[in-house]
Design a protein around this motif. Structure first.
Motif, PDB file in Angstrom:
ATOM      1  N   ARG B 156      70.446 -34.639  -2.887  1.00  0.00           N
ATOM      2  CA  ARG B 156      70.575 -33.448  -3.729  1.00  0.00           C
ATOM      3  C   ARG B 156      71.299 -32.335  -2.972  1.00  0.00           C
ATOM      4  O   ARG B 156      72.093 -31.601  -3.559  1.00  0.00           O
ATOM      5  CB  ARG B 156      69.198 -32.981  -4.194  1.00  0.00           C
ATOM      6  CG  ARG B 156      68.638 -33.952  -5.228  1.00  0.00           C
ATOM      7  CD  ARG B 156      67.594 -33.295  -6.061  1.00  0.00           C
ATOM      8  NE  ARG B 156      66.253 -33.569  -5.557  1.00  0.00           N
ATOM      9  CZ  ARG B 156      65.163 -32.951  -5.989  1.00  0.00           C
ATOM     10  NH1 ARG B 156      65.266 -32.015  -6.895  1.00  0.00           N
ATOM     11  NH2 ARG B 156      63.993 -33.274  -5.512  1.00  0.00           N
ATOM     12  N   ARG B 185      66.021 -41.432 -10.245  1.00  0.00           N
ATOM     13  CA  ARG B 185      66.029 -40.803 -11.556  1.00  0.00           C
ATOM     14  C   ARG B 185      66.394 -39.324 -11.435  1.00  0.00           C
ATOM     15  O   ARG B 185      67.174 -38.801 -12.217  1.00  0.00           O
ATOM     16  CB  ARG B 185      64.661 -40.971 -12.226  1.00  0.00           C
ATOM     17  CG  ARG B 185      64.777 -41.013 -13.745  1.00  0.00           C
ATOM     18  CD  ARG B 185      63.562 -41.584 -14.445  1.00  0.00           C
ATOM     19  NE  ARG B 185      62.336 -41.350 -13.726  1.00  0.00           N
ATOM     20  CZ  ARG B 185      61.453 -42.303 -13.416  1.00  0.00           C
ATOM     21  NH1 ARG B 185      61.665 -43.532 -13.766  1.00  0.00           N
ATOM     22  NH2 ARG B 185      60.363 -42.017 -12.764  1.00  0.00           N
ATOM     23  N   GLU B 186      65.844 -38.664 -10.421  1.00  0.00           N
ATOM     24  CA  GLU B 186      66.156 -37.247 -10.210  1.00  0.00           C
ATOM     25  C   GLU B 186      67.645 -37.051  -9.993  1.00  0.00           C
ATOM     26  O   GLU B 186      68.264 -36.175 -10.588  1.00  0.00           O
ATOM     27  CB  GLU B 186      65.430 -36.720  -8.965  1.00  0.00           C
ATOM     28  CG  GLU B 186      63.963 -36.461  -9.164  1.00  0.00           C
ATOM     29  CD  GLU B 186      63.276 -36.183  -7.814  1.00  0.00           C
ATOM     30  OE1 GLU B 186      62.059 -36.078  -7.820  1.00  0.00           O
ATOM     31  OE2 GLU B 186      63.971 -36.086  -6.768  1.00  0.00           O
ATOM     32  N   ASP B 189      69.612 -37.627 -13.119  1.00  0.00           N
ATOM     33  CA  ASP B 189      69.474 -36.496 -14.043  1.00  0.00           C
ATOM     34  C   ASP B 189      70.386 -35.348 -13.617  1.00  0.00           C
ATOM     35  O   ASP B 189      71.012 -34.697 -14.452  1.00  0.00           O
ATOM     36  CB  ASP B 189      68.015 -36.001 -14.085  1.00  0.00           C
ATOM     37  CG  ASP B 189      67.115 -36.965 -14.850  1.00  0.00           C
ATOM     38  OD1 ASP B 189      67.661 -37.863 -15.528  1.00  0.00           O
ATOM     39  OD2 ASP B 189      65.881 -36.828 -14.762  1.00  0.00           O
ATOM     40  N   ILE B 190      70.443 -35.090 -12.317  1.00  0.00           N
ATOM     41  CA  ILE B 190      71.287 -33.999 -11.831  1.00  0.00           C
ATOM     42  C   ILE B 190      72.763 -34.309 -12.073  1.00  0.00           C
ATOM     43  O   ILE B 190      73.545 -33.443 -12.472  1.00  0.00           O
ATOM     44  CB  ILE B 190      70.983 -33.732 -10.341  1.00  0.00           C
ATOM     45  CG1 ILE B 190      69.672 -32.969 -10.259  1.00  0.00           C
ATOM     46  CG2 ILE B 190      72.098 -32.935  -9.686  1.00  0.00           C
ATOM     47  CD1 ILE B 190      69.066 -32.941  -8.902  1.00  0.00           C
ATOM     48  N   ALA B 192      73.960 -36.159 -14.480  1.00  0.00           N
ATOM     49  CA  ALA B 192      74.207 -36.027 -15.925  1.00  0.00           C
ATOM     50  C   ALA B 192      74.315 -34.556 -16.319  1.00  0.00           C
ATOM     51  O   ALA B 192      75.168 -34.168 -17.117  1.00  0.00           O
ATOM     52  CB  ALA B 192      73.095 -36.713 -16.714  1.00  0.00           C
ATOM     53  N   LYS B 193      73.467 -33.722 -15.709  1.00  0.00           N
ATOM     54  CA  LYS B 193      73.475 -32.288 -16.004  1.00  0.00           C
ATOM     55  C   LYS B 193      74.776 -31.640 -15.534  1.00  0.00           C
ATOM     56  O   LYS B 193      75.384 -30.815 -16.220  1.00  0.00           O
ATOM     57  CB  LYS B 193      72.281 -31.639 -15.291  1.00  0.00           C
ATOM     58  CG  LYS B 193      71.745 -30.419 -16.007  1.00  0.00           C
ATOM     59  CD  LYS B 193      70.422 -29.965 -15.421  1.00  0.00           C
ATOM     60  CE  LYS B 193      70.655 -28.758 -14.550  1.00  0.00           C
ATOM     61  NZ  LYS B 193      69.526 -28.322 -13.744  1.00  0.00           N
ATOM     62  N   GLU B 211      72.025 -47.611 -14.610  1.00  0.00           N
ATOM     63  CA  GLU B 211      72.709 -46.342 -14.391  1.00  0.00           C
ATOM     64  C   GLU B 211      74.037 -46.309 -15.130  1.00  0.00           C
ATOM     65  O   GLU B 211      74.416 -45.303 -15.719  1.00  0.00           O
ATOM     66  CB  GLU B 211      72.952 -46.125 -12.889  1.00  0.00           C
ATOM     67  CG  GLU B 211      71.670 -45.883 -12.133  1.00  0.00           C
ATOM     68  CD  GLU B 211      71.894 -45.709 -10.635  1.00  0.00           C
ATOM     69  OE1 GLU B 211      70.903 -45.541  -9.934  1.00  0.00           O
ATOM     70  OE2 GLU B 211      73.061 -45.752 -10.168  1.00  0.00           O
ATOM     71  N   ALA B 214      74.201 -45.280 -18.782  1.00  0.00           N
ATOM     72  CA  ALA B 214      74.110 -43.865 -19.146  1.00  0.00           C
ATOM     73  C   ALA B 214      75.490 -43.198 -19.244  1.00  0.00           C
ATOM     74  O   ALA B 214      75.590 -42.063 -19.693  1.00  0.00           O
ATOM     75  CB  ALA B 214      73.261 -43.122 -18.118  1.00  0.00           C
ATOM     76  N   ASP B 272      67.322 -48.507 -23.624  1.00  0.00           N
ATOM     77  CA  ASP B 272      66.041 -47.967 -23.169  1.00  0.00           C
ATOM     78  C   ASP B 272      64.914 -48.789 -23.796  1.00  0.00           C
ATOM     79  O   ASP B 272      65.086 -49.428 -24.846  1.00  0.00           O
ATOM     80  CB  ASP B 272      65.915 -46.476 -23.509  1.00  0.00           C
ATOM     81  CG  ASP B 272      65.841 -46.249 -24.996  1.00  0.00           C
ATOM     82  OD1 ASP B 272      64.767 -45.878 -25.490  1.00  0.00           O
ATOM     83  OD2 ASP B 272      66.858 -46.472 -25.671  1.00  0.00           O
TER      84      ASP B 272
END
Ligand SMILES: Nc1ncnc2c1ncn2[C@@H]1O[C@H](COP(=O)(O)OP(=O)(O)OP(=O)(O)O)[C@@H](O)[C@H]1O
Ligand SMILES: Nc1ncnc2c1ncn2[C@@H]1O[C@H](COP(=O)(O)OP(=O)(O)OP(=O)(O)O)[C@@H](O)[C@H]1O
Ligand SMILES: [Mg+2]
Ligand SMILES: [Mg+2]
Lengths: 281, 299
Positions: B156, B185-186, B189-190, B192-193, B211, B214, B272
């Motif tokens: 991150r 997953r974290e 998500d980042i 994708a954001k 992955e 997505a 999913d």
């Protein structure tokens, strides 16, 4: 007899530093001979520390490490032999490669054990075949290989030593799906045929479900559970609470039950799920 | 929309030495990446994914073919060093091993590192670093030591570094490979954001089919060439082609494929657990209804 046994092992990195916390906190495990055991846990939970205890790379602050019932630190001078007995493929093996060619790299371990000539050659070729390395790649410098190819070279290097216990720290990270199947499938066949005890560390719940007989779960330097694979993956909430997960297919089974199709919750491979569903028709 | 990257017939070989022949890592690769899109790149080990990434980040130049990055043709005969330097600011990369990406001992210094190299004024760097750390959910860790972070936290921080540099395109080369399921997953998500909210173009190199599912689009590489190129629905709609290329499909697709072989009508493109389970339950009900002579339909 247990191939691997840890009794109350505690270990702290830099224990004289203020604020140091244990990486292993009173850890006890027993691993039967001849099976494939998975080791899962969140990052930093202590998995790599634990496996480095098993071949004597790290020494416990307290507690005992036994291989085939023998305390490996009973005679510290013989710790080198332990490295041949318990072969460890480290988590980032690409940094362990250093020889001129991939073949030389694979030969390094068995040569250190005193093998030479034809026997050495045979071991190298067999291990290379097992790891899915072609003749062409064997002649290349390890630095000119792709990430996945380097991993296979490191794995072949340990297999070439024919260890009694094979320990793999994230062996499939960075491998393509066929490579994962080749290597993990190969490890399973090898274990079943030779009776070699295997311990695999992985973050892939799917791979663990496919290849392991039982699974050890670590969290925060401690052992959370050690149960048969089906049972571990039926405890989805406990796993989620420590940053882990269940295979996607296990979540499909849970969602199926909510939708009125109950195939049980101990579902962890696609083939099993498909058979169960078809069996209901 | 203008493509942020356009590749025309790119080829690249690594030079051989005395013993080995040169390796043709890429052979005639062409595609366009629209700005703001999210593309996954799949392919067997050695298929040329990282080599392609290094060309797009201008670490290497192609042997032949043409490459445009953010509107500049990098391969133009009159392209200057300056053109390449400027294009390099627009495209960044995050790698696999969290430990190799961190250069500073304090989190915020690490995030600021790239900006400092760009010669941005300190006050603006401060703002950018704070915003970047907030975007990846690491504000509390700004003054913490980097070596104490978990693998997911290090990734991150590395992502925050590229956010602070205002990159228009970020290539993630197996950036989740060493993470536990929650960390993965974290980070996903980042990513994708970053794509959705900041409009950053994302190229995600991965061996994880879930992955890739997505993404908006999947490019599959095979032996230095593009093998499949389409939406996840199109690409995973061809499981046999994926298996033939040494790859895989999500477990939901594999289940649907096996059920379809026995005549159960379940679509291949539900990725999913919930939507897959709903479709399977529906198909089971329809089938049981039929075999019972229509007497006891479930719905
Ligand atoms: N050489 C080292 N020096 C100091 N601390 C270390 C060292 N190696 C690991 N640690 C710390 O010990 C703890 C356990 O680390 P370990 O590498 O065993 O975890 P892991 O379960 O293998 O994690 P991962 O899934 O990220 O590989 C972590 O808090 C880590 O930061
Ligand atoms: N520095 C290098 N020198 C020589 N050959 C190389 C070098 N890096 C990669 N290659 C070769 O180029 C080909 C493509 O490698 P690349 O690293 O692009 O593959 P990849 O798709 O990223 O694979 P992986 O999934 O294993 O990371 C491979 O055959 C590899 O052996
Ligand atoms: Mg580890
Ligand atoms: Mg690569």
């Amino acid at each position: 007899m247990n191939a691997i046994e840890l009794k109350n092992v505690t270990f702290t990195y830099g224990k004289h530093m203020p604020g140091a916390v244990p990486a292993l906190d009173d850890v006890s495990i027993q691993v039967k001979s001849g099976g494939i055991t998975g080791l899962i846990g969140h990052t930093g939970s202590g998995k790599s520390t634990l496996v480095q205890m098993l071949n004597g790379l790290l020494k416990p602050d307290s507690g005992t490490v036994l291989l085939d019932g023998i305390d490996i630190w009973a005679e510290p001078k013989k710790i080198r032999e332990v490295r041949f007995k318990a072969g460890l493929v480290m988590q980032y093996p690409e940094y362990q490669l250093f020889a001129e060619t991939a073949a030389e790299d694979i030969a390094f371990g068995p040569r250190n054990m005193g093998l030479e000539g034809e026997e050495l050659d045979r071991r190298v070729r067999e291990a290379a075949r097992f790891a899915g390395l072609s003749e062409e790649i064997l002649g290349k410098s390890p630095f000119d290989l792709s990430g996945g190819q380097k991993r296979r070279v490191a794995l072949a290097g340990v297999i070439a030593m024919s260890p009694k216990i094979l320990i793999l720290d994230e062996p499939a990270a960075g491998l393509d799906p066929e490579g994962r199947r080749d290597i993990l499938g190969g490890v399973k066949r090898f274990s079943r045929e030779s009776g070699t005890t295997v311990l695999i560390v992985s973050h892939s719940m799917e791979d663990m479900a496919m290849y392991c007989d039982d699974v050890i779960v670590m969290a925060h330097a401690k052992i959370l559970m050690h149960r048969p694979t089906a049972e571990v993956f039926s405890r989805a909430e406990e796993l989620a609470a420590v940053g882990l997960d269940v295979p996607l297919i296990t979540r499909v089974a849970a969602a199926l039950r909510k939708n009125g199709v109950d195939i049980g919750l101990d579902v962890y491979t696609v083939d099993y799920a498909a058979d169960k569903i078809l069996g209901m028709l | 929309m203008n493509p942020i990257i356009k590749a025309e017939n790119l080829s690249f070989s690594y030079p051989g030495d005395e013993e080995s022949k040169p390796v043709k890592a890429l052979r005639g690769v062409s595609f366009e990446i629209p700005e703001g899109s999210f593309t996954a790149i799949l392919g067997h080990n050695g298929s040329g994914k990282s080599t392609l990434a290094k060309l797009l980040c201008m670490v290497n130049l192609p042997d032949s073919g043409r490459l445009w990055v953010a509107g500049r043709e990098i391969t133009a005969p009159d392209a200057t060093e300056r053109d390449i330097l400027e294009a390099r600011r627009d495209v960044g990369m995050v790698f696999q091993n969290p430990d190799n990406q961190i250069v500073a001992t304090i989190v915020e210094e690490d995030v600021a590192f790239g900006c400092e190299n760009l010669g941005i004024p300190p006050a603006e760097i401060r703002e950018r670093v704070d915003a970047a750390l907030a975007a990846v959910g690491m504000s509390e860790y700004a003054r913490k030591q980097t070596y104490n972070l978990s693998g997911g936290q290090k990734q991150r921080v590395a992502i925050a570094g590229t956010i602070a540099m205002n990159r228009r395109c970020v290539i993630f080369d197996e950036s989740t490979a060493m993470l536990d399921p929650m960390g993965r997953r974290e980070v996903m998500d980042i990513i994708a954001k970053l794509n959705r909210e900041q409009g950053v173009t994302v190229l995600l190199i991965t061996h994880h089919m879930n992955e890739a599912a997505a993404a908006d689009r999947i490019i599959v590489m095979n032996q230095g060439q593009i093998y499949l190129d389409g939406s996840p629905r199109e690409v995973f709609g061809k499981p046999a082609a994926m298996w033939a290329a040494g790859l895989d499909v999500p477990q939901t697709t594999e289940l649907a494929y096996k059920l379809r072989q026995k005549g159960l009508d379940v679509p291949l493109y539900l990725f999913d657990a919930e939507s897959c389970a709903e479709a399977v339950a529906e198909a089971v009900r329809r089938r049981s209804g039929k075999s019972a002579g229509g007497g006891k339909t479930g719905s």
